[in-house]
Design an enzyme around this catalytic site. Structure first.
Site, PDB file in Angstrom:
ATOM      1  N   HIS A  64     -12.380  17.497 -23.749  1.00 11.12           N
ATOM      2  CA  HIS A  64     -13.731  18.133 -23.639  1.00 11.12           C
ATOM      3  C   HIS A  64     -14.666  16.920 -23.386  1.00 11.12           C
ATOM      4  O   HIS A  64     -14.370  15.635 -23.555  1.00 11.12           O
ATOM      5  CB  HIS A  64     -14.077  19.141 -24.723  1.00 11.12           C
ATOM      6  CG  HIS A  64     -14.585  18.637 -25.661  1.00 11.12           C
ATOM      7  ND1 HIS A  64     -13.441  18.017 -26.683  1.00 11.12           N
ATOM      8  CD2 HIS A  64     -15.456  18.580 -26.716  1.00 11.12           C
ATOM      9  CE1 HIS A  64     -14.020  17.767 -28.017  1.00 11.12           C
ATOM     10  NE2 HIS A  64     -15.394  18.208 -27.733  1.00 11.12           N
ATOM     11  N   HIS A  66     -17.560  16.046 -24.731  1.00 11.28           N
ATOM     12  CA  HIS A  66     -18.644  15.393 -25.720  1.00 11.28           C
ATOM     13  C   HIS A  66     -18.312  13.978 -25.909  1.00 11.28           C
ATOM     14  O   HIS A  66     -16.975  13.354 -25.859  1.00 11.28           O
ATOM     15  CB  HIS A  66     -18.277  15.974 -27.094  1.00 11.28           C
ATOM     16  CG  HIS A  66     -19.077  17.540 -27.097  1.00 11.28           C
ATOM     17  ND1 HIS A  66     -18.419  18.639 -27.768  1.00 11.28           N
ATOM     18  CD2 HIS A  66     -19.937  18.158 -26.294  1.00 11.28           C
ATOM     19  CE1 HIS A  66     -19.374  19.666 -27.806  1.00 11.28           C
ATOM     20  NE2 HIS A  66     -20.089  19.253 -26.794  1.00 11.28           N
ATOM     21  N   ASP A  68     -18.256  11.797 -28.274  1.00  9.97           N
ATOM     22  CA  ASP A  68     -17.341  11.320 -29.273  1.00  9.97           C
ATOM     23  C   ASP A  68     -16.051  11.490 -28.922  1.00  9.97           C
ATOM     24  O   ASP A  68     -15.119  11.301 -29.691  1.00  9.97           O
ATOM     25  CB  ASP A  68     -17.699  11.961 -30.597  1.00  9.97           C
ATOM     26  CG  ASP A  68     -17.609  13.272 -30.443  1.00  9.97           C
ATOM     27  OD1 ASP A  68     -17.719  14.168 -29.748  1.00  9.97           O
ATOM     28  OD2 ASP A  68     -17.461  13.985 -31.965  1.00  9.97           O
ATOM     29  N   HIS A  69     -15.748  11.949 -27.825  1.00  9.20           N
ATOM     30  CA  HIS A  69     -14.322  12.034 -27.105  1.00  9.20           C
ATOM     31  C   HIS A  69     -13.987  11.361 -26.066  1.00  9.20           C
ATOM     32  O   HIS A  69     -12.861  11.220 -25.417  1.00  9.20           O
ATOM     33  CB  HIS A  69     -13.881  13.375 -27.184  1.00  9.20           C
ATOM     34  CG  HIS A  69     -13.716  14.395 -28.119  1.00  9.20           C
ATOM     35  ND1 HIS A  69     -12.613  14.590 -28.868  1.00  9.20           N
ATOM     36  CD2 HIS A  69     -14.713  14.706 -29.045  1.00  9.20           C
ATOM     37  CE1 HIS A  69     -12.772  15.396 -29.965  1.00  9.20           C
ATOM     38  NE2 HIS A  69     -14.145  15.520 -30.265  1.00  9.20           N
ATOM     39  N   HIS A 122     -16.031  26.029 -28.044  1.00  5.60           N
ATOM     40  CA  HIS A 122     -16.791  24.787 -28.237  1.00  5.60           C
ATOM     41  C   HIS A 122     -17.589  24.155 -27.236  1.00  5.60           C
ATOM     42  O   HIS A 122     -18.611  23.925 -27.219  1.00  5.60           O
ATOM     43  CB  HIS A 122     -15.682  23.736 -28.938  1.00  5.60           C
ATOM     44  CG  HIS A 122     -16.294  22.590 -29.489  1.00  5.60           C
ATOM     45  ND1 HIS A 122     -17.068  22.399 -30.504  1.00  5.60           N
ATOM     46  CD2 HIS A 122     -16.141  21.368 -29.017  1.00  5.60           C
ATOM     47  CE1 HIS A 122     -17.509  20.933 -30.501  1.00  5.60           C
ATOM     48  NE2 HIS A 122     -17.067  20.438 -29.632  1.00  5.60           N
ATOM     49  N   ASP A 141     -11.407  19.856 -30.266  1.00  5.81           N
ATOM     50  CA  ASP A 141     -12.376  20.370 -31.185  1.00  5.81           C
ATOM     51  C   ASP A 141     -12.366  22.057 -31.137  1.00  5.81           C
ATOM     52  O   ASP A 141     -13.409  22.749 -31.715  1.00  5.81           O
ATOM     53  CB  ASP A 141     -13.865  19.814 -30.896  1.00  5.81           C
ATOM     54  CG  ASP A 141     -14.153  18.489 -31.428  1.00  5.81           C
ATOM     55  OD1 ASP A 141     -13.238  17.789 -32.009  1.00  5.81           O
ATOM     56  OD2 ASP A 141     -15.183  18.240 -30.932  1.00  5.81           O
ATOM     57  N   HIS A 179     -10.952  15.807 -35.484  1.00 12.60           N
ATOM     58  CA  HIS A 179     -11.901  15.318 -36.765  1.00 12.60           C
ATOM     59  C   HIS A 179     -11.139  15.577 -38.106  1.00 12.60           C
ATOM     60  O   HIS A 179     -10.473  16.413 -38.017  1.00 12.60           O
ATOM     61  CB  HIS A 179     -13.094  16.231 -36.681  1.00 12.60           C
ATOM     62  CG  HIS A 179     -14.056  15.627 -35.465  1.00 12.60           C
ATOM     63  ND1 HIS A 179     -14.881  14.606 -35.752  1.00 12.60           N
ATOM     64  CD2 HIS A 179     -14.245  16.492 -34.630  1.00 12.60           C
ATOM     65  CE1 HIS A 179     -15.724  14.525 -34.527  1.00 12.60           C
ATOM     66  NE2 HIS A 179     -15.284  15.787 -33.781  1.00 12.60           N
TER      67      HIS A 179
HETATM   68 ZN    ZN Z   1     -16.707  18.328 -29.460  1.00 14.38          ZN
END
Ligand code: ZN
Length: 263
Positions: A64, A66, A68-69, A122, A141, A179
């Site tokens: 996805h 975001h 942080d990915h 999400h 996530d 995570h």
């Molecule tokens: Zn995420």
């Protein structure tokens, strides 16, 4: 962190931490040498993992959009000329996608075949990579061990339907998530299901893993089905615990998720 035991067939995985509490993971096909990074939170830990394993990066499989990915994608692609596979519904938000995939599509890492499972909630376009022969699920996530992602772009009803799709996969599937939240997730889950023996067993296991400095993932999907309250919103005991006996599971899920947000 050590590599995890070999999957059935030719798949090998290598798990490592990124940023604060993100996981990166490499999936390697012993037959062809192909290696995929599942998401790329940042480039340096992926490079370190490649150096540690001696594997050559051929693909990045993005779950996805975001940051942080996806933060490491551009740097890794420039260096390794790897293919970037992105969820079609959010490909425009992901750096330099080469292939855009959606529900039911297949994607290969060498000879390892993954099926794409869309799980909006999400984010609206989030996808999962399920390798049926290797029994591996990379859930980004959407599903965490004893938890699930925050419902940021979808509705609780949409997220519940997404979790049901993952719950339908075989019990012996190994779950990799985005995570390391497991210990915190357990602290919340026991407030809803204090008498769940499978949850208590998982809590003991995680306590030992954390004490030994080990990651708490992957977990087995069968254990998640028994211990993860977010997969159990259709259990009468869970509904009763949140004061919603007899209510539709999606409503129970929404209440459990709301309580976790406040926890
Ligand atoms: Zn995420």
């Amino acid at each position: 962190m050590p590599a995890h035991p070999a999957s059935p067939g030719n798949a090998e995985t290598h798990l490592f931490l990124c940023l604060k509490d993100n996981y990166g993971v490499l999936v390697h096909d012993k037959a062809t040498g192909a290696t995929a990074a599942i998401d790329a939170p940042e480039a340096a830990p992926v490079e370190a993992a490649l150096a540690a394993t001696g594997w050559q990066l051929t693909d990045i499989l993005v779950t996805h959009h975001h940051g942080d990915h996806t933060g490491g994608i551009a740097e890794l692609k420039q260096r390794h000329r790897c293919r970037v596979v992105a969820p079609r519904k959010e490909a425009a938000k992901i750096p330099e996608p080469d292939v855009a995939v959606a529900e039911g599509d297949s994607v290969n890492v060498g000879e390892l075949a993954a099926r794409i499972i869309e799980t909006p909630g999400h984010t609206l376009g989030q996808i999962n990579y399920f390798f049926p022969a290797a029994k591996l699920l990379f859930a980004g996530d959407t599903l965490f061990s004893i938890g699930c992602g925050r419902v940021i772009e979808g509705t609780p009803d949409v997220m519940w339907q997404s979790l049901l799709k993952l719950r339908a996969l075989p019990d012996d599937t190994r779950l990799y998530c985005g995570h390391e939240y497991t210990a915190a997730n357990i602290r919340f889950a026991v407030t809803i299901e204090p008498d769940n023996a499978a949850l208590a067993a998982r809590a003991d296991e995680v306590r030992r893993q954390v004490a030994a400095g080990l990651p708490t993932i992957p977990s087995l999907l069968g254990e998640e089905k028994r211990a993860n309250v977010f997969l159990r919103a259709d259990e009468p005991a869970v509904a009763a615990a949140v004061g919603l006996a007899g209510a539709p599971p999606a409503q129970v899920f929404a209440e459990v998720r709301a309580r976790k947000n406040r926890f």
